[in-house]
Design an enzyme around this catalytic site. Structure first.
Site, PDB file in Angstrom:
ATOM      1  N   PHE A  11      -0.852   2.994  -4.320  1.00 24.38           N
ATOM      2  CA  PHE A  11      -1.236   4.219  -4.820  1.00 24.38           C
ATOM      3  C   PHE A  11      -1.259   4.524  -6.407  1.00 24.38           C
ATOM      4  N   ILE A  12      -1.002   5.305  -6.895  1.00 24.67           N
ATOM      5  CA  ILE A  12      -0.534   6.128  -8.087  1.00 24.67           C
ATOM      6  C   ILE A  12      -0.280   4.908  -8.741  1.00 24.67           C
ATOM      7  N   THR A  35       5.328  -4.751  -0.105  1.00 20.35           N
ATOM      8  CA  THR A  35       5.740  -4.175   0.556  1.00 20.35           C
ATOM      9  C   THR A  35       4.325  -3.651   1.531  1.00 20.35           C
ATOM     10  N   ILE A  59      12.104  -4.983  -7.486  1.00 15.96           N
ATOM     11  CA  ILE A  59      13.063  -4.367  -9.128  1.00 15.96           C
ATOM     12  C   ILE A  59      14.776  -4.547  -8.932  1.00 15.96           C
ATOM     13  N   THR A  99      15.522  -0.008  -1.416  1.00 20.34           N
ATOM     14  CA  THR A  99      14.882  -0.479  -3.130  1.00 20.34           C
ATOM     15  C   THR A  99      15.218   1.457  -4.299  1.00 20.34           C
ATOM     16  N   THR A 133       9.550  12.918  -7.258  1.00 21.43           N
ATOM     17  CA  THR A 133       8.460  13.489  -7.118  1.00 21.43           C
ATOM     18  C   THR A 133       9.524  15.160  -6.873  1.00 21.43           C
ATOM     19  N   ASP A 134       8.565  15.981  -6.425  1.00 21.23           N
ATOM     20  CA  ASP A 134       9.083  17.368  -6.880  1.00 21.23           C
ATOM     21  C   ASP A 134      10.130  17.343  -4.737  1.00 21.23           C
ATOM     22  N   GLU A 135       9.780  16.985  -3.864  1.00 18.78           N
ATOM     23  CA  GLU A 135      10.953  16.852  -3.127  1.00 18.78           C
ATOM     24  C   GLU A 135      11.804  17.042  -3.569  1.00 18.78           C
ATOM     25  N   TYR A 159      14.148  10.392   2.350  1.00 18.68           N
ATOM     26  CA  TYR A 159      13.323  10.070   1.302  1.00 18.68           C
ATOM     27  C   TYR A 159      13.637  10.913  -0.138  1.00 18.68           C
ATOM     28  N   LYS A 163      15.290   9.509  -3.749  1.00 14.89           N
ATOM     29  CA  LYS A 163      14.828   9.492  -4.890  1.00 14.89           C
ATOM     30  C   LYS A 163      15.678  10.689  -5.779  1.00 14.89           C
ATOM     31  N   ASN A 258      -1.099  23.503   4.645  1.00  8.48           N
ATOM     32  CA  ASN A 258      -1.852  21.569   5.440  1.00  8.48           C
ATOM     33  C   ASN A 258      -3.294  21.689   6.157  1.00  8.48           C
ATOM     34  N   PRO A 292      11.050  15.977  12.142  1.00  8.06           N
ATOM     35  CA  PRO A 292      12.119  16.555  11.836  1.00  8.06           C
ATOM     36  C   PRO A 292      12.748  16.773  10.188  1.00  8.06           C
ATOM     37  N   HIS A 294      10.750  18.940   8.650  1.00  5.59           N
ATOM     38  CA  HIS A 294      10.171  19.256   7.798  1.00  5.59           C
ATOM     39  C   HIS A 294       9.957  20.385   6.829  1.00  5.59           C
TER      40      HIS A 294
HETATM   41  P1  NAD Z   1       3.284   3.363  -2.581  1.00 12.42           P
HETATM   42  O1  NAD Z   1       4.457   3.703  -1.629  1.00 12.42           O
HETATM   43  O2  NAD Z   1       1.732   3.840  -2.255  1.00 12.42           O
HETATM   44  O3  NAD Z   1       3.248   2.530  -3.120  1.00 12.42           O
HETATM   45  C1  NAD Z   1       4.413   1.700  -3.948  1.00 12.42           C
HETATM   46  C2  NAD Z   1       4.637   0.318  -4.686  1.00 12.42           C
HETATM   47  O4  NAD Z   1       6.069   0.221  -5.096  1.00 12.42           O
HETATM   48  C3  NAD Z   1       3.823  -0.496  -3.320  1.00 12.42           C
HETATM   49  O5  NAD Z   1       2.426  -1.124  -4.057  1.00 12.42           O
HETATM   50  C4  NAD Z   1       5.142  -1.913  -3.282  1.00 12.42           C
HETATM   51  O6  NAD Z   1       4.405  -2.324  -2.758  1.00 12.42           O
HETATM   52  C5  NAD Z   1       6.253  -0.573  -4.375  1.00 12.42           C
HETATM   53  N1  NAD Z   1       7.795  -2.136  -4.072  1.00 12.42           N
HETATM   54  C6  NAD Z   1       8.237  -1.225  -3.219  1.00 12.42           C
HETATM   55  N2  NAD Z   1       9.569  -1.595  -2.699  1.00 12.42           N
HETATM   56  C7  NAD Z   1       9.573  -1.835  -4.070  1.00 12.42           C
HETATM   57  C8  NAD Z   1      10.661  -3.061  -4.765  1.00 12.42           C
HETATM   58  N3  NAD Z   1      11.874  -2.523  -3.768  1.00 12.42           N
HETATM   59  N4  NAD Z   1      10.456  -3.144  -5.966  1.00 12.42           N
HETATM   60  C9  NAD Z   1       9.146  -3.743  -6.207  1.00 12.42           C
HETATM   61  N5  NAD Z   1       8.339  -3.426  -6.126  1.00 12.42           N
HETATM   62  C10 NAD Z   1       8.085  -2.704  -4.603  1.00 12.42           C
HETATM   63  O7  NAD Z   1       3.684   5.060  -3.374  1.00 12.42           O
HETATM   64  P2  NAD Z   1       2.852   5.953  -4.312  1.00 12.42           P
HETATM   65  O8  NAD Z   1       2.395   6.826  -3.481  1.00 12.42           O
HETATM   66  O9  NAD Z   1       2.128   5.433  -5.390  1.00 12.42           O
HETATM   67  O10 NAD Z   1       3.766   6.265  -5.636  1.00 12.42           O
HETATM   68  C11 NAD Z   1       4.513   5.731  -6.443  1.00 12.42           C
HETATM   69  C12 NAD Z   1       6.047   6.512  -6.827  1.00 12.42           C
HETATM   70  O11 NAD Z   1       5.939   7.862  -7.638  1.00 12.42           O
HETATM   71  C13 NAD Z   1       7.099   7.004  -5.765  1.00 12.42           C
HETATM   72  O12 NAD Z   1       8.211   5.865  -6.097  1.00 12.42           O
HETATM   73  C14 NAD Z   1       6.975   7.939  -5.615  1.00 12.42           C
HETATM   74  O13 NAD Z   1       8.418   8.423  -5.032  1.00 12.42           O
HETATM   75  C15 NAD Z   1       6.476   8.827  -6.216  1.00 12.42           C
HETATM   76  N6  NAD Z   1       6.163  10.053  -6.312  1.00 12.42           N
HETATM   77  C16 NAD Z   1       4.987  10.270  -5.169  1.00 12.42           C
HETATM   78  C17 NAD Z   1       3.696  10.855  -4.978  1.00 12.42           C
HETATM   79  C18 NAD Z   1       2.760  10.888  -4.387  1.00 12.42           C
HETATM   80  O14 NAD Z   1       2.231  11.457  -4.142  1.00 12.42           O
HETATM   81  N7  NAD Z   1       2.311   9.625  -2.977  1.00 12.42           N
HETATM   82  C19 NAD Z   1       4.244  11.911  -5.192  1.00 12.42           C
HETATM   83  C20 NAD Z   1       5.052  12.638  -6.804  1.00 12.42           C
HETATM   84  C21 NAD Z   1       5.904  10.763  -6.778  1.00 12.42           C
HETATM   85  O1  DAU Z   2       5.223  15.778  -2.650  1.00 18.01           O
HETATM   86  C1  DAU Z   2       5.063  14.136  -2.876  1.00 18.01           C
HETATM   87  C2  DAU Z   2       5.449  13.542  -1.856  1.00 18.01           C
HETATM   88  O2  DAU Z   2       4.464  13.791  -1.517  1.00 18.01           O
HETATM   89  C3  DAU Z   2       5.903  12.368  -2.726  1.00 18.01           C
HETATM   90  O3  DAU Z   2       6.743  12.444  -2.791  1.00 18.01           O
HETATM   91  C4  DAU Z   2       5.998  11.284  -1.660  1.00 18.01           C
HETATM   92  O4  DAU Z   2       6.242   9.939  -1.442  1.00 18.01           O
HETATM   93  C5  DAU Z   2       4.436  11.975  -0.508  1.00 18.01           C
HETATM   94  O5  DAU Z   2       4.648  10.874   0.937  1.00 18.01           O
HETATM   95  C6  DAU Z   2       3.938  13.392  -0.247  1.00 18.01           C
HETATM   96  O6  DAU Z   2       4.850  13.369   0.637  1.00 18.01           O
HETATM   97  P1  DAU Z   2       4.600  13.911   1.877  1.00 18.01           P
HETATM   98  O7  DAU Z   2       5.898  13.960   3.150  1.00 18.01           O
HETATM   99  O8  DAU Z   2       4.365  15.479   1.025  1.00 18.01           O
HETATM  100  O9  DAU Z   2       3.364  13.500   2.547  1.00 18.01           O
HETATM  101  P2  DAU Z   2       2.483  13.238   3.659  1.00 18.01           P
HETATM  102  O10 DAU Z   2       0.667  12.993   2.499  1.00 18.01           O
HETATM  103  O11 DAU Z   2       3.461  12.520   4.546  1.00 18.01           O
HETATM  104  O12 DAU Z   2       1.939  14.621   4.244  1.00 18.01           O
HETATM  105  C7  DAU Z   2       1.487  16.481   3.755  1.00 18.01           C
HETATM  106  C8  DAU Z   2       1.326  17.181   4.216  1.00 18.01           C
HETATM  107  O13 DAU Z   2       1.080  16.672   5.703  1.00 18.01           O
HETATM  108  C9  DAU Z   2       3.569  16.947   5.426  1.00 18.01           C
HETATM  109  O14 DAU Z   2       3.623  18.581   5.005  1.00 18.01           O
HETATM  110  C10 DAU Z   2       3.615  16.393   6.300  1.00 18.01           C
HETATM  111  C11 DAU Z   2       1.931  16.634   6.814  1.00 18.01           C
HETATM  112  N1  DAU Z   2       1.361  15.227   7.880  1.00 18.01           N
HETATM  113  C12 DAU Z   2       1.436  14.537   7.630  1.00 18.01           C
HETATM  114  C13 DAU Z   2       0.940  13.743   8.022  1.00 18.01           C
HETATM  115  C14 DAU Z   2       0.982  12.305   7.686  1.00 18.01           C
HETATM  116  C15 DAU Z   2       0.794  16.124   8.956  1.00 18.01           C
HETATM  117  O15 DAU Z   2       0.516  17.424   9.434  1.00 18.01           O
HETATM  118  N2  DAU Z   2       0.075  15.133  10.526  1.00 18.01           N
HETATM  119  C16 DAU Z   2       0.289  13.879   9.061  1.00 18.01           C
HETATM  120  O16 DAU Z   2      -0.447  12.924  10.452  1.00 18.01           O
END
Ligand code: NAD
Ligand code: DAU
Length: 353
Positions: A11-12, A35, A59, A99, A133-135, A159, A163, A258, A292, A294
């Site tokens: 995604f990002i 993946t 990686i 990973t 991530t902020d998590e 997760y 990280k 949410n 769990p 949360h």
């Molecule tokens: P995503 O799950 O959409 O994408 C992850 C990508 O990494 C995929 O294309 C997958 O194929 C690839 N990948 C997984 N394992 C791999 C490996 N071993 N070697 C090479 N490629 C591999 O994730 P995202 O939401 O795009 O997040 C990207 C990064 O940003 C992550 O590190 C995540 O922790 C961080 N992040 C995400 C969010 C969010 O809200 N999505 C917020 C803060 C930080």
């Molecule tokens: O804070 C940054 C993080 O944000 C990233 O590091 C993660 O990679 C990214 O997946 C995201 O994590 P969250 O757990 O916050 O995202 P998610 O979209 O899974 O959930 C957002 C909120 O919504 C969380 O409080 C859980 C809730 N949720 C999620 C799903 C999938 C629901 O209530 N129902 C749902 O079905």
């Protein structure tokens, strides 16, 4: 000059590569394992570009990474590759350790070897940007100040623990070996090309399909939402002018419960694609069993990146969510492509429908 992006089919990373190639001449090499979360369709528009190179791989595969570094000689690496879904980490933490921890270690060690053989000027200019991530900071109480870069690490899910471990490795590789590494800790992203296991795309697509919109627990958990393109701009600022060894928090200054997020999605859909029966999509909201462990609340203090690197988000939640909803309505082909059998199995197993 070239940069290496890992996880660029996600995604990002995918949004980052698209933005990068439309703003700069410099080529991008994308190393992605593909993946379930990696989708090359996201990059279909640049697939034939002479400035885009895709390599499928892990990686943690040091031989492959070493060969890539030798061949392409990147001046910077942005590490997006990770297992990223909290719910999946609860059901099966193994891939997250593999990973996010072991893979990041392999990558860092291969990069250190490459970097240590660069000429002094090349070493000086080189950057390794680790996207985190902020998590890692854990959960805030209602009246706590937002997370700053000096907050303690208190990860609560498999997760976020994985990280956090990777962030510590990056820190150590800078401190011990001098690798010019920077870590960014970002809040929840949303926008185009978001895999529909995450709350926002899941609810947009479920709403349109007449399915329940699953809210965990009471829906009062709070997240700080950032439009993905704003995150990509921030990362570009950090890779150009960030200080090695530092960390930067990135957030949208946009904290929401949410339930409010899902209600806003329903309101936009009610306006742009009204339900045939004239009722609101909000009728599809369904409270389900909580996640769990949360985390209750995340919020980011982004004042450092704002004052030191002059970055600010340009989208509000209202403008960003409208763009996002419209993007999903207009890109059915991409959506069909990601909702593979593996995705449907996850939904059946996790939500029981
Ligand atoms: P995503 O799950 O959409 O994408 C992850 C990508 O990494 C995929 O294309 C997958 O194929 C690839 N990948 C997984 N394992 C791999 C490996 N071993 N070697 C090479 N490629 C591999 O994730 P995202 O939401 O795009 O997040 C990207 C990064 O940003 C992550 O590190 C995540 O922790 C961080 N992040 C995400 C969010 C969010 O809200 N999505 C917020 C803060 C930080
Ligand atoms: O804070 C940054 C993080 O944000 C990233 O590091 C993660 O990679 C990214 O997946 C995201 O994590 P969250 O757990 O916050 O995202 P998610 O979209 O899974 O959930 C957002 C909120 O919504 C969380 O409080 C859980 C809730 N949720 C999620 C799903 C999938 C629901 O209530 N129902 C749902 O079905």
């Amino acid at each position: 000059m070239v940069i290496l992006v890992t996880g660029g089919a996600g995604f990002i990373g995918g949004n980052f590569i698209l933005e990068w190639l439309s703003n700069q001449e410099e080529p991008v090499v994308n190393l992605d394992k593909l993946t379930y979360a990696g989708n090359p369709e996201t990059l279909a528009g640049v697939r034939d570009s002479s400035r885009y190179f895709f390599i499928q791989g892990d990686i943690g595969d040091r031989k492959l990474v070493a060969a890539l570094l030798r061949n392409y000689r990147p001046r910077a690496i942005l590490n997006f590759a990770a297992e990223s879904h909290v719910d999946r980490s609860i059901k099966g933490p193994g891939d997250f350790i593999e990973t996010n921890v072991v893979g990041t270690f392999g990558l860092l060690d291969a990069v250190r070897d490459y970097w240590s053989h660069l000429r002094p000027a090349g070493q000086e200019a080189f950057r390794f940007l680790h996207v985190s991530t902020d998590e890692v900071y854990g959960s805030l109480a209602p009246d706590d100040a937002p997370f700053s870069e000096s907050n303690r690490y208190e990860p609560n899910s498999p997760y976020s623990a994985s990280k956090a471990a990777s962030d510590h490795l990056v820190r150590a590789w800078h401190h011990t070996y001098g690798l010019p590494a920077i870590t960014t800790n970002c809040s929840n992203n949303y926008g185009p090309y978001h895999f529909p296991e995450k709350l926002i795309p899941l609810c947009i697509l479920n709403a349109c399909a007449g399915k329940p919109l699953p809210i965990y627990g009471d829906g009062m958990q709070r997240r700080d939402w950032l439009y993905v393109k704003d995150h990509c701009h921030a990362l570009r600022r950090v890779v150009e002018d960030g200080v090695p060894g530092e960390t930067y928090n990135i957030g949208g200054n946009c904290e929401k419960a949410n339930l409010e997020v899902v209600q806003t999605i329903c309101a936009v859909l009610d306006e742009v694609r009204p339900r045939e029966d004239g009722k609101s999509y909000a009728e599809q909201i369904t409270f389900v069993q909580d996640r769990p462990g949360h985390d209750r609340r995340y919020a980011i203090d982004a004042s450092r990146i704002e004052s030191e690197l002059g970055w600010k988000p340009s989208e509000t939640f209202e403008t960003g969510i409208r763009k996002t909803v419209l993007w999903y309505l207009e890109n059915e082909g991409w959506v069909q492509n990601v909702t593979t059998g593996a995705y449907r199995d996850w939904v059946r197993e996790h939500y029981g429908t």
